[in-house]
Motif scaffolding. Structure first.
Motif, PDB file in Angstrom:
ATOM      1  N   GLU A 199      12.641  -0.484  -0.504  1.00 33.70           N
ATOM      2  CA  GLU A 199      11.598  -1.232   0.200  1.00 33.70           C
ATOM      3  C   GLU A 199      10.245  -0.627  -0.142  1.00 33.70           C
ATOM      4  O   GLU A 199       9.248  -1.336  -0.244  1.00 33.70           O
ATOM      5  N   GLU A 200      10.237   0.690  -0.273  1.00 34.50           N
ATOM      6  CA  GLU A 200       9.023   1.443  -0.556  1.00 34.50           C
ATOM      7  C   GLU A 200       9.415   2.610  -1.432  1.00 34.50           C
ATOM      8  O   GLU A 200      10.521   3.137  -1.314  1.00 34.50           O
ATOM      9  N   TRP A 201       8.515   3.019  -2.274  1.00 33.47           N
ATOM     10  CA  TRP A 201       8.872   4.145  -3.142  1.00 33.47           C
ATOM     11  C   TRP A 201       7.653   5.024  -3.292  1.00 33.47           C
ATOM     12  O   TRP A 201       6.531   4.529  -3.466  1.00 33.47           O
ATOM     13  N   ARG A 202       7.842   6.352  -3.167  1.00 32.41           N
ATOM     14  CA  ARG A 202       6.705   7.265  -3.238  1.00 32.41           C
ATOM     15  C   ARG A 202       6.804   8.170  -4.439  1.00 32.41           C
ATOM     16  O   ARG A 202       7.896   8.593  -4.826  1.00 32.41           O
ATOM     17  N   LEU A 203       5.652   8.484  -5.004  1.00 37.51           N
ATOM     18  CA  LEU A 203       5.594   9.511  -6.030  1.00 37.51           C
ATOM     19  C   LEU A 203       4.202  10.127  -5.934  1.00 37.51           C
ATOM     20  O   LEU A 203       3.191   9.405  -5.985  1.00 37.51           O
ATOM     21  N   GLY A 204       4.156  11.459  -5.785  1.00 42.44           N
ATOM     22  CA  GLY A 204       2.873  12.133  -5.640  1.00 42.44           C
ATOM     23  C   GLY A 204       2.120  11.531  -4.465  1.00 42.44           C
ATOM     24  O   GLY A 204       2.702  11.273  -3.404  1.00 42.44           O
ATOM     25  N   PRO A 205       0.853  11.240  -4.647  1.00 42.15           N
ATOM     26  CA  PRO A 205       0.073  10.708  -3.523  1.00 42.15           C
ATOM     27  C   PRO A 205       0.265   9.206  -3.332  1.00 42.15           C
ATOM     28  O   PRO A 205      -0.341   8.620  -2.440  1.00 42.15           O
ATOM     29  N   PHE A 206       1.088   8.577  -4.161  1.00 41.77           N
ATOM     30  CA  PHE A 206       1.141   7.101  -4.154  1.00 41.77           C
ATOM     31  C   PHE A 206       2.357   6.553  -3.426  1.00 41.77           C
ATOM     32  O   PHE A 206       3.448   7.112  -3.491  1.00 41.77           O
ATOM     33  N   THR A 207       2.123   5.424  -2.745  1.00 39.21           N
ATOM     34  CA  THR A 207       3.214   4.661  -2.156  1.00 39.21           C
ATOM     35  C   THR A 207       3.217   3.287  -2.819  1.00 39.21           C
ATOM     36  O   THR A 207       2.199   2.596  -2.808  1.00 39.21           O
ATOM     37  N   PHE A 208       4.343   2.930  -3.383  1.00 35.97           N
ATOM     38  CA  PHE A 208       4.481   1.629  -4.031  1.00 35.97           C
ATOM     39  C   PHE A 208       5.218   0.710  -3.085  1.00 35.97           C
ATOM     40  O   PHE A 208       6.344   0.998  -2.691  1.00 35.97           O
ATOM     41  N   ARG A 209       4.599  -0.377  -2.689  1.00 37.95           N
ATOM     42  CA  ARG A 209       5.287  -1.340  -1.831  1.00 37.95           C
ATOM     43  C   ARG A 209       4.868  -2.742  -2.225  1.00 37.95           C
ATOM     44  O   ARG A 209       3.881  -2.925  -2.937  1.00 37.95           O
ATOM     45  N   HIS A 210       5.647  -3.719  -1.761  1.00 38.43           N
ATOM     46  CA  HIS A 210       5.350  -5.096  -2.161  1.00 38.43           C
ATOM     47  C   HIS A 210       4.097  -5.615  -1.457  1.00 38.43           C
ATOM     48  O   HIS A 210       3.159  -6.065  -2.088  1.00 38.43           O
ATOM     49  N   ILE A 211       4.099  -5.520  -0.116  1.00 33.83           N
ATOM     50  CA  ILE A 211       2.987  -6.092   0.651  1.00 33.83           C
ATOM     51  C   ILE A 211       2.142  -4.964   1.212  1.00 33.83           C
ATOM     52  O   ILE A 211       2.666  -4.073   1.883  1.00 33.83           O
ATOM     53  N   ALA A 212       0.834  -5.014   0.959  1.00 34.95           N
ATOM     54  CA  ALA A 212      -0.065  -3.982   1.464  1.00 34.95           C
ATOM     55  C   ALA A 212      -0.006  -3.952   2.986  1.00 34.95           C
ATOM     56  O   ALA A 212       0.129  -4.996   3.637  1.00 34.95           O
ATOM     57  N   GLN A 213      -0.110  -2.733   3.541  1.00 35.68           N
ATOM     58  CA  GLN A 213      -0.049  -2.621   4.996  1.00 35.68           C
ATOM     59  C   GLN A 213      -1.451  -2.647   5.578  1.00 35.68           C
ATOM     60  O   GLN A 213      -2.314  -1.906   5.128  1.00 35.68           O
ATOM     61  N   PRO A 214      -1.680  -3.479   6.588  1.00 34.66           N
ATOM     62  CA  PRO A 214      -2.997  -3.490   7.209  1.00 34.66           C
ATOM     63  C   PRO A 214      -3.266  -2.139   7.873  1.00 34.66           C
ATOM     64  O   PRO A 214      -2.321  -1.443   8.274  1.00 34.66           O
ATOM     65  N   ALA A 215      -4.528  -1.761   7.960  1.00 35.12           N
ATOM     66  CA  ALA A 215      -4.875  -0.485   8.582  1.00 35.12           C
ATOM     67  C   ALA A 215      -4.526  -0.530  10.059  1.00 35.12           C
ATOM     68  O   ALA A 215      -4.667  -1.570  10.698  1.00 35.12           O
ATOM     69  N   ALA A 216      -4.048   0.596  10.580  1.00 33.77           N
ATOM     70  CA  ALA A 216      -3.811   0.670  12.017  1.00 33.77           C
ATOM     71  C   ALA A 216      -5.166   0.654  12.709  1.00 33.77           C
ATOM     72  O   ALA A 216      -6.168   1.086  12.135  1.00 33.77           O
ATOM     73  N   MET A 217      -5.181   0.166  13.945  1.00 27.68           N
ATOM     74  CA  MET A 217      -6.439   0.036  14.692  1.00 27.68           C
ATOM     75  C   MET A 217      -7.293   1.304  14.617  1.00 27.68           C
ATOM     76  O   MET A 217      -6.857   2.383  14.993  1.00 27.68           O
ATOM     77  N   GLY A 218      -8.483   1.161  14.111  1.00 26.14           N
ATOM     78  CA  GLY A 218      -9.438   2.264  14.159  1.00 26.14           C
ATOM     79  C   GLY A 218      -9.181   3.389  13.171  1.00 26.14           C
ATOM     80  O   GLY A 218      -9.957   4.322  13.081  1.00 26.14           O
ATOM     81  N   LYS A 219      -8.084   3.312  12.425  1.00 25.11           N
ATOM     82  CA  LYS A 219      -7.810   4.398  11.480  1.00 25.11           C
ATOM     83  C   LYS A 219      -8.018   3.907  10.058  1.00 25.11           C
ATOM     84  O   LYS A 219      -7.655   2.777   9.735  1.00 25.11           O
ATOM     85  N   PRO A 220      -8.597   4.751   9.229  1.00 19.87           N
ATOM     86  CA  PRO A 220      -8.722   4.339   7.832  1.00 19.87           C
ATOM     87  C   PRO A 220      -7.359   4.324   7.160  1.00 19.87           C
ATOM     88  O   PRO A 220      -6.430   5.008   7.597  1.00 19.87           O
ATOM     89  N   VAL A 221      -7.228   3.508   6.147  1.00 20.67           N
ATOM     90  CA  VAL A 221      -5.971   3.442   5.403  1.00 20.67           C
ATOM     91  C   VAL A 221      -5.809   4.750   4.637  1.00 20.67           C
ATOM     92  O   VAL A 221      -6.742   5.209   3.990  1.00 20.67           O
ATOM     93  N   PRO A 222      -4.639   5.372   4.713  1.00 17.51           N
ATOM     94  CA  PRO A 222      -4.453   6.560   3.883  1.00 17.51           C
ATOM     95  C   PRO A 222      -4.504   6.166   2.416  1.00 17.51           C
ATOM     96  O   PRO A 222      -3.967   5.125   2.050  1.00 17.51           O
ATOM     97  N   PRO A 223      -5.196   6.908   1.591  1.00 16.20           N
ATOM     98  CA  PRO A 223      -5.349   6.489   0.208  1.00 16.20           C
ATOM     99  C   PRO A 223      -4.031   6.529  -0.548  1.00 16.20           C
ATOM    100  O   PRO A 223      -3.127   7.296  -0.181  1.00 16.20           O
ATOM    101  N   GLY A 224      -3.910   5.693  -1.561  1.00 14.13           N
ATOM    102  CA  GLY A 224      -2.763   5.809  -2.446  1.00 14.13           C
ATOM    103  C   GLY A 224      -1.734   4.705  -2.353  1.00 14.13           C
ATOM    104  O   GLY A 224      -0.613   4.860  -2.822  1.00 14.13           O
ATOM    105  N   GLU A 225      -2.084   3.564  -1.771  1.00 17.38           N
ATOM    106  CA  GLU A 225      -1.103   2.477  -1.721  1.00 17.38           C
ATOM    107  C   GLU A 225      -1.270   1.556  -2.952  1.00 17.38           C
ATOM    108  O   GLU A 225      -2.377   1.184  -3.310  1.00 17.38           O
TER     109      GLU A 225
END
Lengths: 852, 245
Positions: free
Chosen positions: B129-155
């Motif tokens: 469903e999701e795959w990580r390598l180093g700082p990156f997360t590979f997923r099909h659909i981008a995840q919206p940012a949680a309320m008030g929090k910046p998106v963690p870099p690397g998607e």
């Protein structure tokens, strides 16, 4: 003619016209017939007279088999109007005839009843007929059919709707071999092909020709603007004060214009002059149907003094009381002009009053040429072209839906339709295979086949899904994606093309439906607007809405230019202009081709006086600039008008002969056709009609449209993997026949070869070239043009941002540190550039709002 | 000569290939989104006989990328097949070509998408469903940012088929594009029959509240434009729910 009918005519103080009697004779003699007569000649009554007489003598019982006469018109409104007009004589004579219409607007319950108990006269459109023919009980319904009346047949033959109708008629001939056909046509240049089109055998000789007496010749004025005659432009706004005076001086006027954009601008200009508050209306194809009906009704009741209209009023119901027709802008064709003029005074023995309003110098010559052609009783118009393979594909599926058929029988039936008389068996078989499973060389869709063959060789449809799909997509009119224009909190005003809306930002204003509107934004289904707005308004233009100059009229224009003896017919300012041309260069020869080259700015211009219409020049421009590229002249762009082709390049053009050699239609044509956006558009239409992709249904939800496939992607894949597929063959064939006017390019090149090329190398632009040089709507040289433009825009943005953003830095920090204000500034530069130069978007003139 | 554009996300240098690939040179990784293989046959089953060459076309383009970048890892960002039976419908020749292609790689990751929620059968690689390598997360659909929090870099994601229109002096030009705000990266759809969704559509715009940079695909280079916040024309919310094809 029976007593009853003679009395009816006499009671009205009428006597039957000779052509009405001649048609009656021909049809009573068992023959099919084509009636060619000018407007106002009682054509429709003539067409129905044989049926009225026959039903008077042989009344039909109710129920199945009661359908006696099928009437087909290109316009729904016309069918409805005719039904109303026929009711009067039928009731007056007490004839036992039931008349009903069947169109897309007919309610489902009435349609269902018509299947069980058809009326005696059924009035319908080609699309509704095609749908009727797919019904399983079609054979029974049409079994007693006696006559088929095709109205405005000249407007149908040669179009895709005409192809569909021709195939439908061939089907009807199989179901009801006794039915005779009656065609009603305005005066045309080629009655021969129309007779063939109407003929049950596809041969002209099997249809009698009945010619009505010509009407009184129209009285035709040419109106020049006060003051200086404009060099360019096609809107004719400078003449509006004079047009307004003419409207004030007449009872009811139709002001015909050539494009919808022009209609909006002229309408606005007239209203600004309208100190007397005359009721002036607007009518064009993008307004809502209700709005158009309202204008038509007001016109019929005599509540309007004038209506500004486009081709949407070329055909249609008879209003009787129109006193004059004003044609603003060049007429472009003699037959069309006559049709428009005929809308004034639908009585054939009185002269129609018409005024031609040329917008610029070339158009003055064109108007004079048109007047001379009318005086000489010469008409133009091309003979109908061959039938489209896409329509054939749709028809084959429709036949399969109606019931099992044998391919040999269907092929034989289709050959009897004139547009398909030359259809090869291979094309037919390929079309059949396409309907079956797509007809691809790679046969991977076996298990999804739509058709199957039984042991006797009959072809059946597999399952009801295909029938549903067909009924949803039936018809040959493919709409470009449109968006409704809705007043915020108010009604829908009409529709504009989606791409036009995509160029608007909230706050922009544009003119539509005769009003100045401010663009507010989009909701799910419509473009929201409010009244008013500030700034330079724009006018929605519609791709491909301008008609090209006909060959015949072009030849006359060339003749006038070439022959100074013909110049006295022209106004002095035009003569002066031509004398200047004689002095600075030479006049375009009647035979042969004049090509001028001159430097201007930093580049070299080449102007070729081809006179074969905008479409042909546009295609020729593509080909010539391609060859210029091969010859190292570094072409930069070109532009096509109805009269000339102008191209510009970095280096002086030499060896002009090489640019207009006939082999240009070989290699360069192939190369260009492959990439042409026109071809992509053609393919999209063909793929839709043939049933490869879903039709756009107006008002359909966005999410629905997201499911349809982008035709460009299919085109690219198909062209790479199966370039000879039937749909690509159909696309190429259609493009070379019509869209790209290859035939007319061939004419130009043949003339250049036979008469020679006169190359004038000039130090500066010649007087005749000026109108072209100030023309709007430039084409950019194909071949990476889109990418060159993108690269330019990208560089422009980089400049505008002072390279403040060098990618490869930590972008997140950069973007977050730029204040929103800065964003707005960055965005402005490219958008302004777009406004100035956008290709199809025309800005209203600067002095807009203050004519005079 | 095809020019790829470098971008830096999460401290790593990535290359954007104008054909629509994302390359992570340090890890010899190539990512590609939304192949939609067998879309043609999926439509054929519904009675629309699209030319059956889309899979072949898409695979040929993929092969070019593999030859150009010679990656060790291939990450397919979901919707690799147009429907869940797409893998089973692969024509034998195309299936063989794909198998050969995958055999040359050390690691193949099939990120699962909404069109292909199940792992492909009989093809090399792992599914996730999701795959990580180093700082990156590979997923099909981008995840919206949680309320008030910046998106963690690397998607790194696909799904939306982003495309953008750029105004030029001769009208606007629309192309599929990469979209990034320096934190997340959205890939254009790669399949031969994949259309696009405009960046300004709320579904995409909402993921890039501060805007960013779009890279429009060209035959041999990318055209990059800053977008500014993708605040755009107000559209009714229901239009936003329309899933891309």
């Amino acid at each position: 003619m029976p007593e009853l009918f003679r009395d009816w005519f006499a009671a009205r103080g009428w006597s039957p016209r000779p052509h009405q009697l001649a048609l009656l004779d021909a049809v009573q003699g068992g023959s099919s017939a084509l009636l060619v007569a000018p407007t106002g000649g009682g054509k429709t009554l003539a067409g129905f007279l044989p049926s009225l007489v026959d039903l008077h003598e042989n009344p039909r019982p109710e129920g199945m088999g009661s359908l006696h006469t099928l009437y087909i018109s290109p316009l729904k409104a016309l069918a409805v109007d005719i039904a109303r007009n026929l009711t009067a004589p039928v009731e007056a004579m007490g004839l036992p005839i039931r008349i009903e219409t069947r169109t897309g607007d007919t309610p489902a319950n009435r349609r269902a009843r018509q299947r069980v108990d058809p009326p005696n006269f059924l009035l319908t459109t080609p699309e509704s007929l095609a749908l009727l023919l797919t019904l399983p009980d079609a054979a029974e319904m049409f079994s007693g059919l006696h006559a088929i009346v095709v109205d405005e047949i000249h407007a149908l033959a040669g179009s895709k709707r005409g192809d569909q109708l021709a195939l439908g008629l061939a089907r009807l001939a199989t179901l009801a071999p006794e039915a005779r056909r009656i065609g009603l046509s305005a005066t045309v240049a080629h009655p021969g092909p129309l007779r063939a089109y109407l003929s049950p055998t596809g041969l002209a000789k099997d249809v009698a020709l009945v010619q009505g007496a010509p009407g009184a010749p129209p009285s035709l004025d040419i109106l020049l603007p006060e003051g200086r005659l404009p060099w360019g432009g096609h809107m004719g706004l400078a003449s509006m004060p004079e047009v307004y005076r003419r409207i004030r001086g007449a009872g009811v006027t139709i002001v015909f214009v050539n494009t919808r954009a022009q209609a909006e601008l002229c309408f606005q200009a007239l209203w600004r002059l309208n100190d007397d508050n005359l009721p002036i209306g607007l009518h064009h194809g993008s307004l809502t149907v209700e709005q158009r009906r309202k204008v038509e009704a007001a016109m019929a009741d005599g509540r309007l003094r004038a209506v500004v209209a486009t081709a949407s009023l070329d055909l249609g119901i008879d209003w009787g009381a129109v006193d004059q027709v004003v044609q603003v802008g060049a007429p472009k064709g003699v037959s069309r002009l006559l049709q428009r003029i005929g809308r004034a005074n639908h009585r054939m023995d009185e002269a129609s009053q018409a005024v031609l309003v040329p917008a610029n110098r070339f158009e003055v010559i064109e108007c004079v040429a048109a007047r001379q052609a009318i005086d000489a009783h010469e008409l133009d118009g091309d003979p109908p072209r061959e039938g489209g393979l896409d329509v054939l594909c749709q028809h084959i599926l429709a036949c399969a839906v109606a019931g099992p058929f044998h391919p040999d029988d269907l092929y034989a039936e289709i050959l009897r339709a004139a547009p398909y008389a030359k259809l090869t068996r291979k094309d037919f078989d390929d079309a059949l295979r396409f309907v079956e499973d797509g007809g691809y060389a790679l046969q991977s869709y076996d298990r999804f086949r739509r058709l199957f063959r039984d042991s006797e060789g009959l072809i059946h449809i597999r399952g009801p899904a295909a029938a549903r799909q067909l009924r949803m997509n039936l018809g040959t009119i493919v709409e470009t994606p449109l968006l409704k224009v809705r007043l915020r909190g108010g009604p829908v005003l009409g529709e504009v093309e989606e791409w036009f809306v995509s160029t608007l930002s909230p706050g922009d204003c544009f003119i539509f439906a005769g009003q100045l509107l401010r663009f507010e934004g989009l909701d799910a289904l419509a473009c929201l607007v409010s009244r008013g707005g500030e700034g330079e308004p724009r006018v929605p233009a519609y791709a491909g809405s301008r008609m090209p100059l006909t060959t015949h009229l072009a030849a006359r224009v060339r003749g006038i230019l070439h022959d100074p003896a013909a110049w006295p017919a022209l106004p002095e300012s035009v003569r002066e202009w031509l004398r200047l041309q004689q002095h600075a260069s030479i006049m375009p020869p009647r035979d042969g081709l004049l090509v001028e080259t001159f430097p201007r700015g930093e580049r070299w211009f080449l102007v070729a006086y081809c006179f074969e219409g905008r479409l042909a020049h546009q295609s020729l421009g593509m080909l010539v600039t391609k060859r210029m590229e091969h010859l190292g002249m570094a072409p930069l762009g070109y532009l096509a008008t109805d009269y000339v082709l102008a191209a510009w390049c970095a280096f002086e053009p030499q060896g002009i002969e090489r640019l207009f050699e006939e082999d240009i239609l070989g290699e360069e044509l192939e190369e260009w056709m492959a990439e042409s956006s026109m071809l992509r558009r053609t393919f999209r239409n063909i793929a839709t009609i043939a049933g490869l992709i879903e039709k756009n249904h107006p008002g359909q939800e966005k999410s629905g449209r997201a499911m349809t496939m982008n035709a460009d992607l299919i085109y690219d894949v198909l062209r790479r993997h199966e370039p000879d597929h039937i749909l690509l063959r159909a696309t190429r064939r259609e493009a070379s026949a019509g869209l790209t006017d290859v035939a007319r390019i061939a004419l130009i090149l043949a003339r250049a070869r036979a008469g020679g090329i006169r190359h004038m190398a000039l130090p500066r632009p010649s007087p005749l070239s000026v109108p072209a040089l100030i023309e709007e709507g430039r084409e950019w040289v194909a071949g990476g043009a889109e990418d060159a433009l993108l690269a330019e825009a990208a560089a422009l943005v980089a400049d505008a941002t002072d390279g403040a953003e060098i990618f490869g830095e930590l972008l997140a920090e950069v973007t977050e540190s730029i204040p929103p204000r800065g964003d707005r500034d960055r965005a402005r530069k490219p958008r302004d550039a777009k406004r100035r130069n956008s290709r199809f978007i025309r800005s209203a003139p600067k002095n807009y709002g203050a004519p005079k | 000569m095809t020019a790829a554009a470098p971008v830096h996300i999460a401290g790593q240098r990535l290359m954007l290939d104008p054909a629509g690939f994302l390359v992570w040179p340090a890890e010899k990784l190539l990512a590609v989104a939304d192949l939609h293989l067998e879309k043609g046959s999926s439509f054929a089953a519904a009675g629309r006989f699209l030319p059956p060459y889309d899979t072949r076309e898409t695979l040929e383009r993929l092969a070019l990328g593999l030859r150009r970048w010679k990656p060790r890892r291939l990450v397919l960002l979901g919707d690799s097949f147009h429907d869940r039976h797409g893998c089973a419908r692969l024509p034998p020749a195309d299936c063989a070509a794909l198998t050969r292609m995958l055999a040359g790689l050390e690691e193949v990751v099939w990120v699962l998408g909404n069109h292909d929620p199940e792992p492909p059968v009989g093809l090399a690689g792992i599914a996730a469903e999701e795959w990580r390598l180093g700082p990156f997360t590979f997923r099909h659909i981008a995840q919206p940012a949680a309320m008030g929090k910046p998106v963690p870099p690397g998607e790194i994601s696909g799904h939306f088929h982003p495309k953008a229109s750029m105004p030029t002096r001769a009208g606007s030009v629309t192309r599929p594009c990469f979209m990034t705000d320096g934190r997340r990266m959205m890939l254009p759809a790669f399949g031969a029959y994949t259309g696009g969704l405009d960046l300004r559509d709320p579904a995409i715009a909402g993921l890039f509240p501060r805007g960013g940079r779009a890279f429009l695909l060209g035959p041999d280079r990318l055209y990059s434009f800053p977008t500014g916040p993708l605040r755009m024309l107000a559209r009714a919310p229901e239009a936003a729910n329309a899933p891309p094809p």
